[in-house]
Design a protein around this motif. Sequence first.
Motif, PDB file in Angstrom:
ATOM      1  N   MET A 166     120.353 -22.431  20.698  1.00 17.21           N
ATOM      2  CA  MET A 166     119.388 -22.121  19.593  1.00 17.21           C
ATOM      3  C   MET A 166     118.401 -23.212  19.405  1.00 17.21           C
ATOM      4  O   MET A 166     118.686 -24.302  19.262  1.00 17.21           O
ATOM      5  CB  MET A 166     120.439 -21.790  18.525  1.00 17.21           C
ATOM      6  N   THR A 167     117.287 -22.755  18.907  1.00 17.47           N
ATOM      7  CA  THR A 167     116.238 -23.798  18.689  1.00 17.47           C
ATOM      8  C   THR A 167     116.114 -24.049  17.393  1.00 17.47           C
ATOM      9  O   THR A 167     116.911 -23.429  16.410  1.00 17.47           O
ATOM     10  CB  THR A 167     114.848 -23.239  19.348  1.00 17.47           C
ATOM     11  N   ASP A 168     114.953 -24.742  17.063  1.00 17.38           N
ATOM     12  CA  ASP A 168     114.774 -25.238  15.400  1.00 17.38           C
ATOM     13  C   ASP A 168     113.414 -25.058  15.021  1.00 17.38           C
ATOM     14  O   ASP A 168     112.864 -25.606  14.491  1.00 17.38           O
ATOM     15  CB  ASP A 168     115.255 -26.679  15.184  1.00 17.38           C
ATOM     16  N   PHE A 169     112.914 -23.875  15.731  1.00 14.46           N
ATOM     17  CA  PHE A 169     111.284 -23.632  15.414  1.00 14.46           C
ATOM     18  C   PHE A 169     111.429 -23.332  13.974  1.00 14.46           C
ATOM     19  O   PHE A 169     110.217 -23.331  13.357  1.00 14.46           O
ATOM     20  CB  PHE A 169     110.933 -22.413  16.232  1.00 14.46           C
ATOM     21  N   PHE A 170     112.407 -22.669  13.492  1.00 15.07           N
ATOM     22  CA  PHE A 170     112.392 -21.992  11.876  1.00 15.07           C
ATOM     23  C   PHE A 170     113.200 -22.680  11.354  1.00 15.07           C
ATOM     24  O   PHE A 170     114.370 -22.219  10.828  1.00 15.07           O
ATOM     25  CB  PHE A 170     112.563 -20.597  11.943  1.00 15.07           C
ATOM     26  N   PRO A 171     113.600 -24.108  11.132  1.00 15.30           N
ATOM     27  CA  PRO A 171     114.550 -24.705  10.737  1.00 15.30           C
ATOM     28  C   PRO A 171     114.783 -24.490   9.003  1.00 15.30           C
ATOM     29  O   PRO A 171     116.076 -24.690   8.545  1.00 15.30           O
ATOM     30  CB  PRO A 171     114.166 -26.174  10.679  1.00 15.30           C
ATOM     31  N   GLU A 172     113.890 -24.117   8.271  1.00 13.42           N
ATOM     32  CA  GLU A 172     114.011 -23.767   7.061  1.00 13.42           C
ATOM     33  C   GLU A 172     114.466 -22.419   6.683  1.00 13.42           C
ATOM     34  O   GLU A 172     114.694 -22.109   5.472  1.00 13.42           O
ATOM     35  CB  GLU A 172     112.672 -24.113   6.291  1.00 13.42           C
ATOM     36  N   ILE A 173     114.544 -21.693   7.822  1.00 12.58           N
ATOM     37  CA  ILE A 173     114.989 -20.229   7.546  1.00 12.58           C
ATOM     38  C   ILE A 173     116.456 -20.098   7.912  1.00 12.58           C
ATOM     39  O   ILE A 173     116.995 -20.494   9.026  1.00 12.58           O
ATOM     40  CB  ILE A 173     114.304 -19.419   8.363  1.00 12.58           C
ATOM     41  N   ASP A 174     117.268 -19.485   6.776  1.00 14.92           N
ATOM     42  CA  ASP A 174     118.619 -18.905   7.175  1.00 14.92           C
ATOM     43  C   ASP A 174     118.650 -17.842   7.706  1.00 14.92           C
ATOM     44  O   ASP A 174     118.047 -17.104   7.582  1.00 14.92           O
ATOM     45  CB  ASP A 174     119.490 -19.667   5.965  1.00 14.92           C
ATOM     46  N   THR A 175     119.880 -17.333   7.826  1.00 13.93           N
ATOM     47  CA  THR A 175     120.082 -15.836   8.032  1.00 13.93           C
ATOM     48  C   THR A 175     119.375 -15.076   6.965  1.00 13.93           C
ATOM     49  O   THR A 175     120.003 -15.464   5.895  1.00 13.93           O
ATOM     50  CB  THR A 175     121.499 -15.549   8.442  1.00 13.93           C
ATOM     51  N   ILE A 176     118.924 -13.938   7.216  1.00 12.16           N
ATOM     52  CA  ILE A 176     118.227 -13.262   6.000  1.00 12.16           C
ATOM     53  C   ILE A 176     119.280 -12.464   5.372  1.00 12.16           C
ATOM     54  O   ILE A 176     120.019 -11.592   6.028  1.00 12.16           O
ATOM     55  CB  ILE A 176     117.157 -12.329   6.530  1.00 12.16           C
ATOM     56  N   PRO A 177     119.540 -12.504   4.220  1.00 11.95           N
ATOM     57  CA  PRO A 177     120.604 -11.761   3.313  1.00 11.95           C
ATOM     58  C   PRO A 177     120.090 -10.441   2.707  1.00 11.95           C
ATOM     59  O   PRO A 177     118.956 -10.197   2.512  1.00 11.95           O
ATOM     60  CB  PRO A 177     120.882 -12.820   2.515  1.00 11.95           C
ATOM     61  N   TYR A 178     121.020  -9.529   2.519  1.00 16.32           N
ATOM     62  CA  TYR A 178     120.740  -8.581   1.915  1.00 16.32           C
ATOM     63  C   TYR A 178     120.881  -8.966   0.037  1.00 16.32           C
ATOM     64  O   TYR A 178     121.950  -9.452  -0.298  1.00 16.32           O
ATOM     65  CB  TYR A 178     121.365  -7.422   1.790  1.00 16.32           C
ATOM     66  N   ALA A 179     119.915  -8.733  -0.839  1.00 15.71           N
ATOM     67  CA  ALA A 179     120.053  -9.336  -2.155  1.00 15.71           C
ATOM     68  C   ALA A 179     119.781  -8.102  -3.167  1.00 15.71           C
ATOM     69  O   ALA A 179     120.036  -8.613  -4.371  1.00 15.71           O
ATOM     70  CB  ALA A 179     119.191 -10.447  -2.446  1.00 15.71           C
ATOM     71  N   GLY A 180     119.537  -6.889  -2.553  1.00 13.79           N
ATOM     72  CA  GLY A 180     119.523  -5.868  -3.810  1.00 13.79           C
ATOM     73  C   GLY A 180     117.999  -5.837  -4.154  1.00 13.79           C
ATOM     74  O   GLY A 180     117.028  -6.617  -4.042  1.00 13.79           O
ATOM     75  N   PRO A 181     117.650  -4.539  -4.743  1.00 18.88           N
ATOM     76  CA  PRO A 181     116.371  -4.279  -5.371  1.00 18.88           C
ATOM     77  C   PRO A 181     115.752  -5.103  -6.310  1.00 18.88           C
ATOM     78  O   PRO A 181     114.396  -5.406  -6.321  1.00 18.88           O
ATOM     79  CB  PRO A 181     116.650  -2.684  -5.856  1.00 18.88           C
ATOM     80  N   ASP A 182     116.488  -5.755  -7.011  1.00 24.81           N
ATOM     81  CA  ASP A 182     116.075  -6.590  -8.174  1.00 24.81           C
ATOM     82  C   ASP A 182     115.701  -8.112  -7.785  1.00 24.81           C
ATOM     83  O   ASP A 182     115.140  -8.801  -8.488  1.00 24.81           O
ATOM     84  CB  ASP A 182     117.055  -6.651  -9.286  1.00 24.81           C
ATOM     85  N   THR A 183     115.946  -8.493  -6.396  1.00 28.78           N
ATOM     86  CA  THR A 183     115.635  -9.816  -6.013  1.00 28.78           C
ATOM     87  C   THR A 183     114.177 -10.031  -5.959  1.00 28.78           C
ATOM     88  O   THR A 183     113.170  -9.214  -5.712  1.00 28.78           O
ATOM     89  CB  THR A 183     116.317  -9.857  -4.740  1.00 28.78           C
ATOM     90  N   ASP A 184     113.938 -11.338  -6.309  1.00 34.23           N
ATOM     91  CA  ASP A 184     112.494 -11.794  -6.077  1.00 34.23           C
ATOM     92  C   ASP A 184     112.346 -12.792  -5.055  1.00 34.23           C
ATOM     93  O   ASP A 184     111.398 -13.325  -4.755  1.00 34.23           O
ATOM     94  CB  ASP A 184     111.880 -12.458  -7.648  1.00 34.23           C
ATOM     95  N   ASN A 185     113.575 -12.775  -4.247  1.00 34.33           N
ATOM     96  CA  ASN A 185     113.308 -13.634  -2.883  1.00 34.33           C
ATOM     97  C   ASN A 185     112.624 -13.034  -1.653  1.00 34.33           C
ATOM     98  O   ASN A 185     113.114 -11.963  -1.265  1.00 34.33           O
ATOM     99  CB  ASN A 185     114.887 -13.985  -2.705  1.00 34.33           C
ATOM    100  N   PRO A 186     111.611 -13.414  -1.401  1.00 34.78           N
ATOM    101  CA  PRO A 186     110.610 -13.046  -0.198  1.00 34.78           C
ATOM    102  C   PRO A 186     111.296 -13.023   1.049  1.00 34.78           C
ATOM    103  O   PRO A 186     111.268 -12.309   2.097  1.00 34.78           O
ATOM    104  CB  PRO A 186     109.415 -13.597  -0.324  1.00 34.78           C
ATOM    105  N   LEU A 187     112.411 -13.823   0.976  1.00 30.44           N
ATOM    106  CA  LEU A 187     113.358 -14.223   2.398  1.00 30.44           C
ATOM    107  C   LEU A 187     114.640 -13.325   2.196  1.00 30.44           C
ATOM    108  O   LEU A 187     115.385 -13.829   2.788  1.00 30.44           O
ATOM    109  CB  LEU A 187     113.279 -15.613   2.662  1.00 30.44           C
TER     110      LEU A 187
END
Length: 441
Positions: free
Chosen positions: A1-22
Amino acid sequence: MTDFFPEIDTIPYAGPDTDNPLAFRWYDADRVVRGRTMRDHLRFAVCYWHSFNWDGFDIFGDGTLDRPWLDRSLDPIAAAERKMDVAFEFFAKLGTPFWCFHDFDIAPEGATFKESAANVDRLADRAAEHQQQTGVELLWGTAKLFANRRYMAGAATNPDPEVFAYAAGQVAHCMDVTHRLGGHNYVLWGGREGYDTLLNTDMARELDQLARFLHLAVEHKHRIGFQGTILIEPKPFEPTKHQYDYDSATVFGFLQRHGLEDEIKVNIEVNHATLSGHDFAHEIAVAANCGIFGSIDANAGDDRLGWDLDRFPVSVEAMSLGMLEILRAGGFTTGGLNFDCKLRRQSIARDDLFRAHIGGIDTMARALLVADALITDGELDRFRADRYAGWDGEFGQRLLAGELSFEALRERAESAAEPQPVSGRQEHLENLVNRYLVTAR
């Protein structure tokens, strides 16, 4: 696995009320809708070409996107390997179950056919390792039969039979690779299977050539034991003035004429449907009615710009009507929703690729919930059934069975009362859809 996107973790499900764009707001992969999980309903895929093989160039300017592996000074194979490593890092972190590719997106063309095939085989081996490590599967592969100068007059429809032979060899090899990687489908996109002017075109001859090519593809599929579906991707024009695979109805007529309707289905692109003057939902309904519905390229165009923009889907309303037709058709079998989409040229941050796909995924997941609510409520289906109820009665059934002649119908018209029109209630039904766009969760 590379580190081209080191600041990104696996994208979670956070629900309709989240304000997390990731994080996903609507796509909960394990949520069950109509007896299937969202993951199984939607079968999301990321396209390799726009996401990793395009640097943002357009006809007016050079590339703007951060794609270091596209630097022409690099060793082509080493750059292709780096590109593939980054792509699978992205697939794994985004959590989509599938990917799609053209042969010469994953590997560079060589000086000869054999060298090109060897390059593709080498990168396919690397893809197989990544698939094993990540669990990401191949939704479909396809051969790039439109970019090289040899294909300027088409591939299967080329006036030179040597070009036809080269294209056939390329498809055979790419289908072999797709089979080896466990692909669920194989796509035939005729990027230049059309004409720019009839002054130099023998249309009847070219259509016969295209039919022969498709038969050869089907024969090869069965010869190698490929169990996936062969798909044609309709498009009305661009790059040619007229494409032979204009829309789903045109493709079905062609397949039926040449005895291929039981062997080949369609991969419908939303933006291509728009370019052909149709709604996305219309193209799905036509394909389903003809028995050739296969897969979807989920993207969008622009009402004011008449070319193939490949935007990420953001209209829940438009996608809900499409998902409604997909559910009515029984859902996907081997197909899925591939994001054949481009970032905008000004979206140059590395995480913009995640944000765009997250938005597209949530749009389609929300559309699935709206379509499910519309079917569960039943008002649309009840209204449609009532509107055609007369055809289910004795008189309607006798008409359909061919038991009544024009003469008998004229006698009935002469003796019967004037038929009374009934409202189609279009606005009411549109308002119903709007209600569920707000309330479905």
